[in-house]
Write a protein that holds these residues in place. Structure first.
Motif, PDB file in Angstrom:
ATOM      1  N   LEU A  13     -32.661  -2.808  -9.519  1.00 26.01           N
ATOM      2  CA  LEU A  13     -33.003  -4.219  -9.399  1.00 26.01           C
ATOM      3  C   LEU A  13     -31.747  -5.006  -9.058  1.00 26.01           C
ATOM      4  CD1 LEU A  13     -35.253  -4.840 -12.532  1.00 26.01           C
ATOM      5  CD2 LEU A  13     -36.004  -4.623 -10.179  1.00 26.01           C
ATOM      6  N   LEU A  14     -31.947  -6.228  -8.604  1.00 20.76           N
ATOM      7  CA  LEU A  14     -30.848  -7.181  -8.385  1.00 20.76           C
ATOM      8  C   LEU A  14     -29.826  -6.710  -7.356  1.00 20.76           C
ATOM      9  CD1 LEU A  14     -30.296  -8.089 -12.135  1.00 20.76           C
ATOM     10  CD2 LEU A  14     -31.808  -9.218 -10.489  1.00 20.76           C
ATOM     11  N   LEU A  15     -30.300  -6.175  -6.288  1.00 17.12           N
ATOM     12  CA  LEU A  15     -29.452  -5.684  -5.213  1.00 17.12           C
ATOM     13  C   LEU A  15     -28.704  -6.831  -4.541  1.00 17.12           C
ATOM     14  CD1 LEU A  15     -28.758  -3.410  -3.093  1.00 17.12           C
ATOM     15  CD2 LEU A  15     -30.784  -4.228  -1.883  1.00 17.12           C
ATOM     16  N   THR A  16     -27.426  -6.633  -4.254  1.00 19.45           N
ATOM     17  CA  THR A  16     -26.665  -7.561  -3.414  1.00 19.45           C
ATOM     18  C   THR A  16     -25.802  -6.755  -2.458  1.00 19.45           C
ATOM     19  OG1 THR A  16     -25.202  -9.480  -3.401  1.00 19.45           O
ATOM     20  CG2 THR A  16     -24.727  -7.793  -5.027  1.00 19.45           C
ATOM     21  N   ILE A  17     -25.650  -7.267  -1.246  1.00 20.23           N
ATOM     22  CA  ILE A  17     -24.805  -6.582  -0.263  1.00 20.23           C
ATOM     23  C   ILE A  17     -23.722  -7.555   0.194  1.00 20.23           C
ATOM     24  CG2 ILE A  17     -26.342  -7.152   1.670  1.00 20.23           C
ATOM     25  CD1 ILE A  17     -25.483  -4.398   2.888  1.00 20.23           C
ATOM     26  N   ARG A  18     -22.521  -7.038   0.323  1.00 15.88           N
ATOM     27  CA  ARG A  18     -21.369  -7.827   0.755  1.00 15.88           C
ATOM     28  C   ARG A  18     -20.579  -7.040   1.789  1.00 15.88           C
ATOM     29  NH1 ARG A  18     -23.769 -11.429  -1.386  1.00 15.88           N
ATOM     30  NH2 ARG A  18     -23.220 -12.475  -3.299  1.00 15.88           N
ATOM     31  N   TYR A  19     -19.834  -7.765   2.609  1.00 18.02           N
ATOM     32  CA  TYR A  19     -18.969  -7.150   3.605  1.00 18.02           C
ATOM     33  C   TYR A  19     -17.571  -7.715   3.430  1.00 18.02           C
ATOM     34  CZ  TYR A  19     -17.097  -5.806   8.144  1.00 18.02           C
ATOM     35  OH  TYR A  19     -16.336  -5.266   9.141  1.00 18.02           O
ATOM     36  N   TYR A  20     -16.584  -6.835   3.316  1.00 19.14           N
ATOM     37  CA  TYR A  20     -15.203  -7.272   3.144  1.00 19.14           C
ATOM     38  C   TYR A  20     -14.264  -6.247   3.768  1.00 19.14           C
ATOM     39  CZ  TYR A  20     -10.789  -8.588   1.002  1.00 19.14           C
ATOM     40  OH  TYR A  20      -9.480  -8.950   0.806  1.00 19.14           O
TER      41      TYR A  20
END
Length: 55
Positions: A13-20
């Motif tokens: 649950l509560l998936l987040t995707i980021r790019y850095y």
């Protein structure tokens, strides 16, 4: 990424995707195992790393 022995509807649950800095990160919560983890990839299509479990 493989989460063994967990039903798919209980696993994440509560998936987040980021790019850095050239790397994609997915941060997630495994409800059934009561832990948080992240996975990484240089391409969002994969391959993705094995889960890195957070303390």
């Amino acid at each position: 990424m493989i989460l063994i022995d967990y039903q798919i509807n209980l696993a994440c649950l509560l998936l987040t995707i980021r790019y850095y800095d050239g790397i994609f990160y997915i941060v997630n919560t495994c409800v059934a195992c009561k832990m948080n983890f992240y996975i990484t990839a240089t391409d969002p299509a994969g391959p993705w790393s094995d889960p890195i479990w957070l303390p």
